[in-house]
Write a protein that holds these residues in place. Structure first.
Motif, mmCIF file in Angstrom:
data_model
loop_
_atom_site.group_PDB
_atom_site.id
_atom_site.type_symbol
_atom_site.label_atom_id
_atom_site.label_comp_id
_atom_site.label_asym_id
_atom_site.label_seq_id
_atom_site.Cartn_x
_atom_site.Cartn_y
_atom_site.Cartn_z
ATOM 1 N N TYR A 153 0.840 -1.210 0.000
ATOM 2 C CA TYR A 153 0.000 0.000 0.000
ATOM 3 C C TYR A 153 0.874 1.259 0.000
ATOM 4 C CZ TYR A 153 -3.891 3.100 0.626
ATOM 5 O OH TYR A 153 -4.815 4.089 0.403
ATOM 6 N N ARG B 62 2.043 1.695 -3.470
ATOM 7 C CA ARG B 62 0.943 2.128 -4.349
ATOM 8 C C ARG B 62 0.640 3.605 -4.141
ATOM 9 N NH1 ARG B 62 -3.643 -1.294 -2.333
ATOM 10 N NH2 ARG B 62 -4.874 -0.057 -3.749
ATOM 11 N N ILE C 242 -7.232 -2.839 -4.498
ATOM 12 C CA ILE C 242 -8.023 -2.364 -3.346
ATOM 13 C C ILE C 242 -8.731 -3.561 -2.697
ATOM 14 C CG2 ILE C 242 -9.981 -0.945 -2.598
ATOM 15 C CD1 ILE C 242 -9.384 1.010 -4.844
ATOM 16 N N SER D 8 -6.351 -5.793 -0.845
ATOM 17 C CA SER D 8 -5.818 -5.094 0.332
ATOM 18 C C SER D 8 -6.840 -5.141 1.479
ATOM 19 C CB SER D 8 -5.506 -3.647 -0.068
ATOM 20 O OG SER D 8 -5.335 -2.837 1.049
ATOM 21 N N ILE D 9 -8.079 -4.791 1.160
ATOM 22 C CA ILE D 9 -9.112 -4.768 2.211
ATOM 23 C C ILE D 9 -9.420 -6.189 2.691
ATOM 24 C CG2 ILE D 9 -11.564 -4.281 2.654
ATOM 25 C CD1 ILE D 9 -11.265 -1.810 0.834
ATOM 26 N N LYS E 161 -6.978 -8.031 5.013
ATOM 27 C CA LYS E 161 -7.025 -7.610 6.423
ATOM 28 C C LYS E 161 -8.264 -8.180 7.117
ATOM 29 C CE LYS E 161 -6.065 -3.500 4.897
ATOM 30 N NZ LYS E 161 -5.661 -2.208 4.439
ATOM 31 N N PHE F 141 -12.947 6.618 -2.791
ATOM 32 C CA PHE F 141 -12.067 6.081 -3.837
ATOM 33 C C PHE F 141 -12.842 5.855 -5.128
ATOM 34 C CE2 PHE F 141 -9.385 4.371 -0.351
ATOM 35 C CZ PHE F 141 -8.187 4.867 -0.808
HETATM 36 N N1 URA Z 1 -8.316 0.733 1.953
HETATM 37 C C1 URA Z 1 -7.415 -0.269 2.053
HETATM 38 O O1 URA Z 1 -7.254 -0.862 3.115
HETATM 39 N N2 URA Z 1 -6.709 -0.601 0.964
HETATM 40 C C2 URA Z 1 -6.858 0.009 -0.235
HETATM 41 O O2 URA Z 1 -6.188 -0.352 -1.179
HETATM 42 C C3 URA Z 1 -7.779 1.065 -0.318
HETATM 43 C C4 URA Z 1 -8.515 1.399 0.801
#
Ligand code: URA
Length: 434
Positions: A165, A168, A180, A183-184, A187, A207
Motif C-alpha cells: 500500500y 501504491r 483495493i 488489500s481490504i 485484512k 475512492f
Molecule cells: N483501503 C485499504 O485498506 N486498501 C486500499 O487499497 C484502499 C482502501
C-alpha cells in the motif's frame, strides 16, 4: 523464479498462478523484491487487472503474510464491518454497540485516517483515556465478556499489504479494483470474523467516484470472501457529501453518541440502522431485514446501544460524561462561523473539500506519522437540498489556531454549491450485494 518474468507476464495481460502469487507476496513481505519491481508489477496490474482466481489467491496469500487472529474461542458468529473510507463516517461508533447489544459478537480491528478521510481508531482515541492497544488475549476476553471491542490493527497484521500500500500510494496505483479488493479483504480475512459487512462508499469523497466501479469493487470483495469461506455482504452508500453533520474526531464522537440517544442526523441514523440490521442478519440473529431494522430502531429509543457503548468505553479505559452537554469531551478553543455569501438551495456539498478543510485544521494526517488534534474540525449547518439565506451560517469551524481559519473558510466556500431551484437530496443507500 525470476520476478522480472512475473512483471512481464502481467504487463502482457497473462495470468499468474498460485505459486507465482505466493512468491510475490513472500518477496514483498521479506523485502527480497525491491521497491521498483513491486511498483512495476502494481502498475502492470493497474492496467491489465487480475481475474477472480488471482485476486482471491493474492488476498489469501497476503492475509497469511502476518498474524492470523483466531476468534474461535468466542462463542457465536463473529461479524466484522469495514468501510472503504469516507468523510464524517462515524458509523462504527454507533453500529458496533448496537450489534453487540443484540448479542452478536464484534471483535474489530480498525485503522487510522489518512488524507481527507477519517479513521475509526482516531475517533475512539478522541475519547479521553480510551485505549486502542490491547494484547490478543485481553481483546478476546473483552469480546467474550461484553460482545464488543474495537482496537488498532496489530503491527503484524498483513505486513505484505503495509509495504504494497505504501508503494501504491506513491506510484499512482491505489485506484485499482484488484489491488483495493485484495488489500481490504486480506485484512478482513486475517482479522478472523466469519461474516463481514462492507460499506463501499461512492462519490467525490470516496475512492470509487461512480456507481458502476463501486459495484464492481463490492462484487469482487464479496466473491473473495465467499471464495475463502466467509459470508460477506456489501452495502454501497453515498459519499458525495459528508455523512452526518460533523467532520473531525471529537465532533464525530459527540454526534455518534447523539445518534445512540436517538437524536442524531437523519442520514447517519438511516445508514447506521441499515448497517446494523445487515450485520444482525449476517450473524443469524434475525431472518428478515425488516425485523432486524425494527430491533435496531427500538435499541436507539430504549438506549441499549448507548449502554453498550458505555460498557465498551469503560472496558477500554475511556471516560464519557453523559451528564455534560459535550459528554466531557474536550472542545476546540475557537468556534468560527462560515457564512453564506448568497441565498438559494445547497445543491452540492463536496465531501472531499470538507475532508480537506478538516485535515488542514489538524484533524487528519498527510503522512501516517503526522500528529492530529482531536478537537478540531467542521460542523455542517446546511446539507444538500436545504434552503439558505445570505448571511446564514453554513458551517462552524472548530480550530485551535486562528491563522488557519482564512484558508479553512476558502476551502469551505468551494465545498458549498448553490442553485435557484430546490434540488433532490442524493439517495444514501444505493445497493446491497450479497
Ligand atoms: N483501503 C485499504 O485498506 N486498501 C486500499 O487499497 C484502499 C482502501
Amino acid at each position: 523464479m525470476v520476478f522480472q518474468d512475473l512483471i512481464i507476464k502481467k504487463r502482457d495481460g497473462r495470468e499468474l498462478d498460485l505459486g507465482e502469487i505466493e512468491y510475490l507476496v513472500q518477496g514483498i513481505s521479506d523485502h527480497s523484491i525491491p521497491d521498483y519491481q513491486v511498483s512495476a508489477w502494481a502498475m502492470a496490474v493497474f492496467f491489465q487487472g487480475m481475474n477472480r482466481r488471482e485476486i482471491r489467491d493474492l488476498s489469501l496469500a497476503m492475509a497469511r503474510s502476518g498474524d492470523m487472529i483466531d476468534l474461535s474461542s468466542i462463542p457465536g458468529i463473529k461479524v466484522d464491518k469495514h468501510s472503504t473510507g469516507g468523510v464524517g463516517d462515524k458509523t462504527t461508533l454507533v453500529v458496533v454497540p448496537l450489534v453487540a447489544a443484540a448479542g452478536i459478537p464484534v471483535a474489530k480491528m480498525s485503522g487510522r485516517g489518512l488524507g481527507h478521510t477519517g479513521g475509526t481508531i482516531d475517533k475512539f482515541e478522541a475519547i479521553p483515556g480510551f485505549q486502542v492497544e490491547k494484547a490478543g488475549p485481553a481483546f478476546i476476553d473483552q469480546v467474550k465478556r461484553i460482545k464488543a471491542a474495537v482496537i488498532a490493527q496489530s503491527g503484524n497484521l498483513v505486513p505484505a499489504d503495509k509495504r504494497l500500500y505504501a508503494l501504491r500510494d506513491v506510484t499512482g496505483t491505489v485506484e485499482s479494483i484488484p489491488l483495493i479488493a485484495s488489500s481490504i479483504m486480506s485484512k478482513k480475512i486475517a482479522s478472523g470474523a466469519q461474516a463481514i459487512l462492507l460499506d463501499v462508499k461512492v462519490g467525490q469523497g470516496a475512492f470509487m467516484k461512480d456507481l458502476d466501479r463501486a459495484r464492481e469493487l463490492a462484487r469482487t470483495m464479496v466473491e473473495i470472501g465467499q471464495g475463502v469461506g466467509r459470508e460477506v455482504a456489501a452495502v454501497i452508500s453515498d459519499m458525495s457529501q459528508p455523512l452526518g453533520c460533523t467532520v473531525g474526531n471529537t465532533l464525530e464522537v459527540k454526534e455518534a453518541i447523539d445518534t445512540l440517544r436517538g437524536h442524531g442526523p437523519g442520514d447517519l441514523e438511516e445508514l447506521c440502522v441499515y448497517l446494523a440490521a445487515r450485520m444482525l442478519r449476517l450473524g443469524r440473529r434475525f431472518e428478515e431485514l425488516a425485523e432486524a431494522e425494527r430491533w435496531v430502531r427500538e435499541a436507539l429509543k430504549n438506549g441499549q446501544g448507548l449502554t453498550k457503548l458505555m460498557e465498551m468505553v469503560e472496558a477500554q479505559g475511556g471516560e464519557i460524561d453523559l451528564g455534560d452537554e459535550n459528554y466531557g469531551l474536550p472542545r476546540a478553543q475557537i468556534q468560527h462561523l462560515c457564512l453564506a455569501s448568497r441565498s438559494g438551495f445547497i445543491c452540492e456539498l463536496n465531501a472531499m473539500q470538507v475532508g480537506l478543510t478538516a485535515m488542514h485544521l489538524g484533524a487528519g494526517r498527510e503522512c501516517l506519522d503526522d500528529r492530529i488534534d482531536h478537537r478540531v474540525g467542521v460542523e455542517l449547518c446546511k446539507k444538500v437540498g436545504q434552503p439558505v439565506k445570505e448571511g446564514e451560517t453554513l458551517a462552524i469551524i472548530h480550530a485551535q489556531n486562528r491563522e488557519l481559519i482564512p484558508e479553512a473558510i476558502a476551502h469551505l466556500q468551494q465545498a458549498f454549491h448553490f442553485s435557484e431551484e430546490e434540488p433532490q437530496a442524493p439517495a444514501l443507500i444505493l445497493d446491497c450485494i450479497e
